[in-house]
Enzyme design. Sequence first.
Site, short mmCIF file in Angstrom:
data_model
loop_
_atom_site.label_atom_id
_atom_site.label_comp_id
_atom_site.label_asym_id
_atom_site.label_seq_id
_atom_site.Cartn_x
_atom_site.Cartn_y
_atom_site.Cartn_z
N GLU A 285 0.84 -1.19 0.00
CA GLU A 285 0.00 0.00 0.00
C GLU A 285 0.87 1.23 0.00
O GLU A 285 1.79 1.36 0.81
CB GLU A 285 -0.92 0.01 1.22
CG GLU A 285 -1.90 1.15 1.21
CD GLU A 285 -3.16 0.85 2.01
OE1 GLU A 285 -4.06 1.69 2.02
OE2 GLU A 285 -3.24 -0.25 2.60
N PHE A 288 -1.34 6.46 -2.17
CA PHE A 288 -2.57 6.65 -2.93
C PHE A 288 -3.54 5.48 -2.81
O PHE A 288 -4.63 5.53 -3.34
CB PHE A 288 -2.25 6.89 -4.40
CG PHE A 288 -1.56 8.20 -4.64
CD1 PHE A 288 -1.92 9.32 -3.94
CD2 PHE A 288 -0.53 8.29 -5.55
CE1 PHE A 288 -1.30 10.53 -4.14
CE2 PHE A 288 0.11 9.49 -5.78
CZ PHE A 288 -0.28 10.63 -5.07
N ASP A 402 8.69 12.46 -9.40
CA ASP A 402 8.64 11.64 -8.18
C ASP A 402 9.48 10.38 -8.34
O ASP A 402 9.05 9.29 -7.99
CB ASP A 402 7.19 11.29 -7.83
CG ASP A 402 7.03 10.85 -6.37
OD1 ASP A 402 7.93 11.16 -5.56
OD2 ASP A 402 6.02 10.21 -6.05
#
Length: 595
Positions: A285, A288, A402
């Site tokens: 996870e 987002f 990113d």
Amino acid sequence: MKLGINFKTGHTWSLTSWRSENSPASGSFTLGLDPNSTSQLVILWQGDIYWTSGPWHNGHFEYVSRFAYDFKPNFRYFSDENEKYFIYSVDKSITYSRYKISPRGVIREVGNSFAPFGACSVALEAGDERKAGCTKKKLLPECRDPNIQFVIDTGYMDRAGFKFPENDNLSSFDCEDKCISNCSCVAYSSVNNDGTGCEIWSQGSVLPSYMIQRKIAHVVPHKEENKRQQELLFELGAATKPFVKYSNVKKLEKDRKKSNELQLFSFRSTATATNNFSIENKLGEGGFGPVYKGKLLDEQEIAIKRLSRSSGQGLTEFKNEIILIAKLQHNNLVRLLGCCIEGGEKILIYEYLPNKSLDFFLFDPNKKYLLDWKKRYNIIEGIAQGLLYLHKYSRLRVVHRDLKASNILLDNDMNPKISDFGMARIFGRNEFEANTNKIVGTYGYMSPEYAMEGIFSTKSDVFSFGVLLLEIVSCKKNYSNHHHERPLNLIGYAWELWKEGRALELMDQTLGDLCPNDVVLRCIHVGLLCVQENPMDRPTMSDVVSMFTNEILQLSEPRQPAFFIGRSPVESGISRNKSENCSLNNASISVMQAR
């Protein structure tokens, strides 16, 4: 008629709902006097307070609208030491008046559809309808859209559902609650002909039939949500095409490679592929939302990123990623197979890469042994080639914004693939930098001009690549304590070792003596060139690739890097223990005001 209690005998006068309109067995709702000794009526649902009339005052209930008393029975309240109750009388002009509580908990006048005391929903947020007397039954599960709606169709489901042990005791209202409370439920229906019992489905669709006629309620998107989804699908336009028979995904994938089209998956297909998003299929996870492993009917394995409703990545970022990656084709970029936009869901379907992400190996003291120098150098070159494609050779000039270890996925052969384009920006061919007030990215990987001023360019990605390069060589995160005497970040530590002629000490010691020192030293050199403070001093990705492929190319001396921390603990006032806990390069940020 009385609604109340006799204190001597304990007898109560109340109204109880039928289980369904055709089944007179006792249902789930009861209307009576508040058991907590207040002067109000309450509706209990399965023993819990579901609705309150509000206290009786000056001839009316606080939460019941005044117009509900017009031409209706006149309520009176009586209370003494023996009993207390409400009673009503009718005007002589009204020949027939009777109240009942429906199987769905609504007080109605018989023969009139008017509901004088209002109605509540199954899962009501606290305060939503307080003036109507509705109280909080339960909060919606996080997975559920608060605007969830059901539409009733007649027919049968094409798949088997789940029936509850207490089937005959459940009303359609109870069944709806069972469905809403189950994140995987997409439809529900009564089981028996009299409208009782409960069966719910996690997959399937309603099919018409002349022989089997059941009323089945299935989830449909809220009008506004559906409108937004349709607008998004329209904007995506040529980037997607409907995904009908997903067992033919391999054929459709071949077509996609030719036409640059992505498939539009149904929610049913993604739920089926992941066994209804079971915890056993969960890969991890991120900021987002969760990522699941899935398998299509033709056995093709996929990775499914299901954006959480609280995610910072909204429709804009979602659309951005789909449109961008639809037009990008490179061996070192992760392939997006399609997406799902249905019922408030925003889901991305990728190719499945079994070796997870680079950080899974790089920063684990045991797993890093699996990354020998040959694999690491291959990963470095692959990332560089992927970035070069984004910056120069793709049809769009793309700044990723990113780039970090967790966004580098690894395939079966440990080849790297850059992923997560939700934050990426497209540049025009004559555009070299841009400015934004919304800073997105990850601490530890952001260039100084971007973090401090909101200015970004391809040189911002070059800076992130330099950080990543030093991390791959050292197996250390940029923001953590790397020296027992100084609270240096990785960039600062590498710079001081470089100045002292001891740069090879940065190398991860698990690589052993067989590692080619000259190649490692060159990688450190390139990494320091990439993290220089002035973006004009940093090389382009074309230059970086040349530095790796042309061993005789002379490299310039690096200048002091950005974010260099070189003060001692005494000078800085930062204790070593505090520095050890300051590892920030795992969390993406989506909003930060630039200075």
